[in-house]
Design a protein around this motif. Structure first.
Motif, PDB file in Angstrom:
ATOM      1  N   VAL A 129      71.233   7.214 -38.040  1.00 42.11           N
ATOM      2  CA  VAL A 129      71.286   8.631 -37.664  1.00 42.11           C
ATOM      3  C   VAL A 129      70.014   9.307 -38.147  1.00 42.11           C
ATOM      4  O   VAL A 129      69.602   9.149 -39.293  1.00 42.11           O
ATOM      5  N   LYS A 130      69.396  10.058 -37.248  1.00 40.72           N
ATOM      6  CA  LYS A 130      68.157  10.765 -37.577  1.00 40.72           C
ATOM      7  C   LYS A 130      68.288  12.234 -37.216  1.00 40.72           C
ATOM      8  O   LYS A 130      69.005  12.598 -36.286  1.00 40.72           O
ATOM      9  N   LYS A 131      67.574  13.044 -37.971  1.00 41.43           N
ATOM     10  CA  LYS A 131      67.504  14.474 -37.663  1.00 41.43           C
ATOM     11  C   LYS A 131      66.078  14.931 -37.900  1.00 41.43           C
ATOM     12  O   LYS A 131      65.461  14.593 -38.907  1.00 41.43           O
ATOM     13  N   ARG A 132      65.569  15.692 -36.957  1.00 39.03           N
ATOM     14  CA  ARG A 132      64.270  16.350 -37.114  1.00 39.03           C
ATOM     15  C   ARG A 132      64.531  17.854 -37.082  1.00 39.03           C
ATOM     16  O   ARG A 132      65.026  18.384 -36.095  1.00 39.03           O
ATOM     17  N   ARG A 133      64.191  18.532 -38.182  1.00 35.39           N
ATOM     18  CA  ARG A 133      64.325  19.984 -38.250  1.00 35.39           C
ATOM     19  C   ARG A 133      62.942  20.579 -38.033  1.00 35.39           C
ATOM     20  O   ARG A 133      62.058  20.448 -38.875  1.00 35.39           O
ATOM     21  N   LEU A 134      62.760  21.232 -36.899  1.00 40.23           N
ATOM     22  CA  LEU A 134      61.483  21.832 -36.532  1.00 40.23           C
ATOM     23  C   LEU A 134      61.478  23.303 -36.910  1.00 40.23           C
ATOM     24  O   LEU A 134      62.334  24.075 -36.450  1.00 40.23           O
ATOM     25  N   ILE A 135      60.533  23.675 -37.741  1.00 38.69           N
ATOM     26  CA  ILE A 135      60.328  25.075 -38.123  1.00 38.69           C
ATOM     27  C   ILE A 135      59.018  25.495 -37.462  1.00 38.69           C
ATOM     28  O   ILE A 135      57.935  25.140 -37.939  1.00 38.69           O
ATOM     29  N   PRO A 136      59.083  26.201 -36.325  1.00 35.45           N
ATOM     30  CA  PRO A 136      57.855  26.534 -35.601  1.00 35.45           C
ATOM     31  C   PRO A 136      56.861  27.377 -36.407  1.00 35.45           C
ATOM     32  O   PRO A 136      55.654  27.254 -36.220  1.00 35.45           O
ATOM     33  N   LYS A 137      57.387  28.223 -37.307  1.00 36.44           N
ATOM     34  CA  LYS A 137      56.476  29.050 -38.107  1.00 36.44           C
ATOM     35  C   LYS A 137      57.117  29.347 -39.456  1.00 36.44           C
ATOM     36  O   LYS A 137      58.217  29.884 -39.536  1.00 36.44           O
ATOM     37  N   GLY A 138      56.399  28.983 -40.492  1.00 39.42           N
ATOM     38  CA  GLY A 138      56.838  29.251 -41.849  1.00 39.42           C
ATOM     39  C   GLY A 138      55.624  29.303 -42.752  1.00 39.42           C
ATOM     40  O   GLY A 138      54.493  29.090 -42.305  1.00 39.42           O
ATOM     41  N   PRO A 164      61.182  34.002 -38.058  1.00 41.18           N
ATOM     42  CA  PRO A 164      61.825  33.844 -36.752  1.00 41.18           C
ATOM     43  C   PRO A 164      60.846  34.060 -35.602  1.00 41.18           C
ATOM     44  O   PRO A 164      59.882  34.815 -35.717  1.00 41.18           O
ATOM     45  N   ALA A 165      61.124  33.366 -34.494  1.00 40.89           N
ATOM     46  CA  ALA A 165      60.357  33.563 -33.262  1.00 40.89           C
ATOM     47  C   ALA A 165      60.803  34.872 -32.613  1.00 40.89           C
ATOM     48  O   ALA A 165      61.753  35.517 -33.070  1.00 40.89           O
ATOM     49  N   ALA A 166      60.135  35.255 -31.537  1.00 41.54           N
ATOM     50  CA  ALA A 166      60.472  36.499 -30.832  1.00 41.54           C
ATOM     51  C   ALA A 166      61.926  36.515 -30.387  1.00 41.54           C
ATOM     52  O   ALA A 166      62.565  37.568 -30.362  1.00 41.54           O
ATOM     53  N   ASP A 167      62.479  35.329 -30.061  1.00 40.66           N
ATOM     54  CA  ASP A 167      63.882  35.257 -29.634  1.00 40.66           C
ATOM     55  C   ASP A 167      64.839  35.072 -30.816  1.00 40.66           C
ATOM     56  O   ASP A 167      66.009  34.764 -30.632  1.00 40.66           O
ATOM     57  N   LYS A 168      64.324  35.230 -32.037  1.00 39.89           N
ATOM     58  CA  LYS A 168      65.070  35.152 -33.297  1.00 39.89           C
ATOM     59  C   LYS A 168      65.427  33.731 -33.726  1.00 39.89           C
ATOM     60  O   LYS A 168      66.196  33.530 -34.643  1.00 39.89           O
ATOM     61  N   THR A 169      64.858  32.723 -33.066  1.00 40.23           N
ATOM     62  CA  THR A 169      65.075  31.332 -33.479  1.00 40.23           C
ATOM     63  C   THR A 169      64.375  31.094 -34.806  1.00 40.23           C
ATOM     64  O   THR A 169      63.193  31.394 -34.951  1.00 40.23           O
ATOM     65  N   LEU A 170      65.109  30.534 -35.756  1.00 40.26           N
ATOM     66  CA  LEU A 170      64.540  30.193 -37.060  1.00 40.26           C
ATOM     67  C   LEU A 170      64.025  28.760 -37.063  1.00 40.26           C
ATOM     68  O   LEU A 170      62.911  28.488 -37.505  1.00 40.26           O
ATOM     69  N   TYR A 171      64.870  27.841 -36.623  1.00 40.56           N
ATOM     70  CA  TYR A 171      64.454  26.446 -36.526  1.00 40.56           C
ATOM     71  C   TYR A 171      65.297  25.745 -35.482  1.00 40.56           C
ATOM     72  O   TYR A 171      66.292  26.273 -34.998  1.00 40.56           O
ATOM     73  N   ILE A 172      64.880  24.537 -35.139  1.00 42.42           N
ATOM     74  CA  ILE A 172      65.577  23.731 -34.144  1.00 42.42           C
ATOM     75  C   ILE A 172      65.872  22.380 -34.771  1.00 42.42           C
ATOM     76  O   ILE A 172      64.968  21.735 -35.307  1.00 42.42           O
ATOM     77  N   ASP A 173      67.125  21.964 -34.734  1.00 45.00           N
ATOM     78  CA  ASP A 173      67.511  20.630 -35.189  1.00 45.00           C
ATOM     79  C   ASP A 173      67.632  19.716 -33.980  1.00 45.00           C
ATOM     80  O   ASP A 173      68.327  20.050 -33.014  1.00 45.00           O
ATOM     81  N   ILE A 174      66.968  18.571 -34.057  1.00 47.33           N
ATOM     82  CA  ILE A 174      67.043  17.546 -33.016  1.00 47.33           C
ATOM     83  C   ILE A 174      67.656  16.323 -33.688  1.00 47.33           C
ATOM     84  O   ILE A 174      67.137  15.857 -34.708  1.00 47.33           O
TER      85      ILE A 174
END
Length: 183
Positions: A129-138, A164-174
């Protein structure tokens, strides 16, 4: 007993990567990362921790009946400890500082920190099992006390504030985690 004992995660391995804001993001857990992503090196066995902070205000009707709670000033941070003193970690700990190597000797000039937003990617594994947590800006906004000793590893505990991005996204988990599948 309800539940599945295969579902809890114990992340056995982890890597933290850093890149310029806007670095090409992965879309799965197996594809090699773009060259702009740079690994920070060995991480402490203590893992990473996420904190949340926000203000909340309760609003009451006459008679003391709670009718609404409003929230504001949401802040998310990730804390992680780097065990290497390489160029990537040096840049995170000392943004705006410089390093140069001439004939085998490196000189690091440490300056007052400047703003240095970056993209971060935390990659975790638990068996297959793998997870990539992408933080576009920090941004690393806190570095804990650094110990220089003959009895403790030199470690750099970094606190990364997530913007947060303009759409309020903090991060994305893949992830390829079967329990994360949506119906």
């Amino acid at each position: 007993m309800a539940g599945n004992t295969a579902n809890p995660r114990l992340w056995e391995g982890a890597d933290l990567y850093v890149g310029p804001v806007g670095t090409t993001a992965p879309t799965d857990v197996d594809t090699a990362l773009a060259a702009a992503w740079k690994a920070v090196g060995l991480l402490s066995e203590d893992g990473a921790s996420e904190t949340r902070d926000q203000d909340s205000t309760d609003h009451y009707a006459w008679g003391g009946i709670l009718v609404k709670t409003t929230r504001s000033k949401h802040k998310r941070q990730i804390k992680i400890t780097c065990l290497e003193d390489n160029l990537i970690v040096f840049g995170l700990v000392n943004p705006g500082s410089t390093a140069a190597t001439t004939t085998g000797t490196t000189t690091r000039t440490v300056k007052v920190p400047t703003a240095d937003p970056r993209a971060f990617l935390l990659e975790l594994t638990d068996g297959g099992v793998k997870k990539r947590r992408l933080i576009p800006k920090g941004e690393v906004d806190e570095v804990a006390e650094v110990t220089l000793s003959d009895s403790e590893l030199t470690a750099y505990e970094l606190t990364i504030t997530i913007y947060p991005a303009a759409d309020k996204t903090l991060y994305i988990d893949i992830t390829n985690d079967p329990q994360a599948v949506t119906p």
